[in-house]
Design an enzyme around this catalytic site. Sequence first.
Site, PDB file in Angstrom:
ATOM      1  N   ASP A   1      17.481 -10.434  -2.698  1.00  0.00           N
ATOM      2  CA  ASP A   1      18.794 -10.102  -3.235  1.00  0.00           C
ATOM      3  C   ASP A   1      19.220  -8.673  -2.904  1.00  0.00           C
ATOM      4  O   ASP A   1      20.412  -8.404  -2.742  1.00  0.00           O
ATOM      5  CB  ASP A   1      18.834 -10.327  -4.747  1.00  0.00           C
ATOM      6  CG  ASP A   1      19.055 -11.788  -5.128  1.00  0.00           C
ATOM      7  OD1 ASP A   1      19.251 -12.613  -4.213  1.00  0.00           O
ATOM      8  OD2 ASP A   1      19.031 -12.107  -6.329  1.00  0.00           O
TER       9      ASP A   1
ATOM     10  N   HIS B   1       0.800  -1.221   0.000  1.00  0.00           N
ATOM     11  CA  HIS B   1       0.000   0.000   0.000  1.00  0.00           C
ATOM     12  C   HIS B   1       0.837   1.277   0.000  1.00  0.00           C
ATOM     13  O   HIS B   1       0.281   2.370  -0.094  1.00  0.00           O
ATOM     14  CB  HIS B   1      -0.951   0.006   1.197  1.00  0.00           C
ATOM     15  CG  HIS B   1      -1.989  -1.066   1.124  1.00  0.00           C
ATOM     16  ND1 HIS B   1      -2.877  -1.176   0.089  1.00  0.00           N
ATOM     17  CD2 HIS B   1      -2.275  -2.103   1.963  1.00  0.00           C
ATOM     18  CE1 HIS B   1      -3.674  -2.208   0.278  1.00  0.00           C
ATOM     19  NE2 HIS B   1      -3.317  -2.805   1.407  1.00  0.00           N
TER      20      HIS B   1
ATOM     21  N   ARG C   1       7.286  -5.701   3.047  1.00  0.00           N
ATOM     22  CA  ARG C   1       6.049  -6.317   2.576  1.00  0.00           C
ATOM     23  C   ARG C   1       5.966  -6.152   1.061  1.00  0.00           C
ATOM     24  O   ARG C   1       5.828  -5.039   0.564  1.00  0.00           O
ATOM     25  CB  ARG C   1       4.823  -5.690   3.233  1.00  0.00           C
ATOM     26  CG  ARG C   1       3.522  -6.302   2.711  1.00  0.00           C
ATOM     27  CD  ARG C   1       2.342  -6.067   3.609  1.00  0.00           C
ATOM     28  NE  ARG C   1       1.814  -4.715   3.553  1.00  0.00           N
ATOM     29  CZ  ARG C   1       0.621  -4.359   4.050  1.00  0.00           C
ATOM     30  NH1 ARG C   1      -0.148  -5.285   4.645  1.00  0.00           N
ATOM     31  NH2 ARG C   1       0.204  -3.120   3.996  1.00  0.00           N
TER      32      ARG C   1
ATOM     33  N   ASP D   1      -8.575  -5.826   6.111  1.00  0.00           N
ATOM     34  CA  ASP D   1      -9.090  -6.691   5.052  1.00  0.00           C
ATOM     35  C   ASP D   1      -9.977  -7.797   5.610  1.00  0.00           C
ATOM     36  O   ASP D   1     -10.965  -8.186   4.976  1.00  0.00           O
ATOM     37  CB  ASP D   1      -7.938  -7.280   4.248  1.00  0.00           C
ATOM     38  CG  ASP D   1      -7.347  -6.275   3.276  1.00  0.00           C
ATOM     39  OD1 ASP D   1      -8.092  -5.751   2.439  1.00  0.00           O
ATOM     40  OD2 ASP D   1      -6.140  -6.007   3.363  1.00  0.00           O
TER      41      ASP D   1
ATOM     42  N   GLU E   1      -5.794 -12.641   6.129  1.00  0.00           N
ATOM     43  CA  GLU E   1      -6.624 -11.455   5.961  1.00  0.00           C
ATOM     44  C   GLU E   1      -8.025 -11.751   5.445  1.00  0.00           C
ATOM     45  O   GLU E   1      -8.772 -10.823   5.127  1.00  0.00           O
ATOM     46  CB  GLU E   1      -5.939 -10.477   5.006  1.00  0.00           C
ATOM     47  CG  GLU E   1      -4.527 -10.110   5.418  1.00  0.00           C
ATOM     48  CD  GLU E   1      -3.903  -9.097   4.500  1.00  0.00           C
ATOM     49  OE1 GLU E   1      -4.197  -7.897   4.673  1.00  0.00           O
ATOM     50  OE2 GLU E   1      -3.138  -9.501   3.598  1.00  0.00           O
TER      51      GLU E   1
END
Length: 265
Positions: A87, A48, A73, A178, A152
């Site tokens: 990485d 988000h 996230r 959610d 969620e």
Amino acid sequence: MPADKNKFKAALQGRLPQIGLWLNMAEALPAEVAGQAGFDWLVIDGEHGPNDLRSIMAQLQALAASPSEIVVRPPVGETWIIKQLLDVGARTLLVPMVDSAEQAKELVQAVRYPPAGKRGLGAAVARASRFNTIPDYADTADNEICLLVQAETMAAIKDIERIAAVDGVDGIFIGPADLSADMGYRGRFEAAEVQEVIEKALGRIIAAGKPAGILTFSETLNRRYLDLGATFVAVGADVTEFSSALRSLAARYGRGQGAPKLSGY
């Protein structure tokens, strides 16, 4: 030389409460400021927040000296983006919208090198290995990667014991916003019906032997979840704290609309 120890992962395993903050500004400087504020963990939000791989890497660089563990996230739990994030130096991932044990198993595969998983072996040119100056990185990285999955939806709640049983899942995080929407209570995660589901889910995660986590902007609820045994609890976000502080300052001089009422995330 092995990969650096993930103290946050060790703290979760020891069930030591960890207090966190969301980073949604997608900029290195405010992230660096947050990194010195004293939180146990910080989430660079690619779901988000307006982040891409380069902005996430810039924040990881800015936070390299922070005592906080940096959690990233991704926008989705896809193998290709997980490979890139690992990485560039992410070592704790919080993956959104994990609805089943089968999804969780795929994510475990994505964060582990072969033969235990399918993470691409590019450590020699990766920031994660300090550009091949950690010679044992590929042999030791799996042990220090921390995989957190977000439950969620009601589908995830129903499958919570199976998700918790997946080897390689290091914690399960309830997403109240959610989840409340999926239950038909969009924007009302504090509703008794939603809270009953959340509290029971936290208990089931803990009973299954995994650390439980959650985020709300309600101090009352956050303290309640900690009392119930939640281990990693995020208590706010940089954007909302910044906005609230500025509105409060303006309001003291008769300007603006005052501090906003914050809801779940």
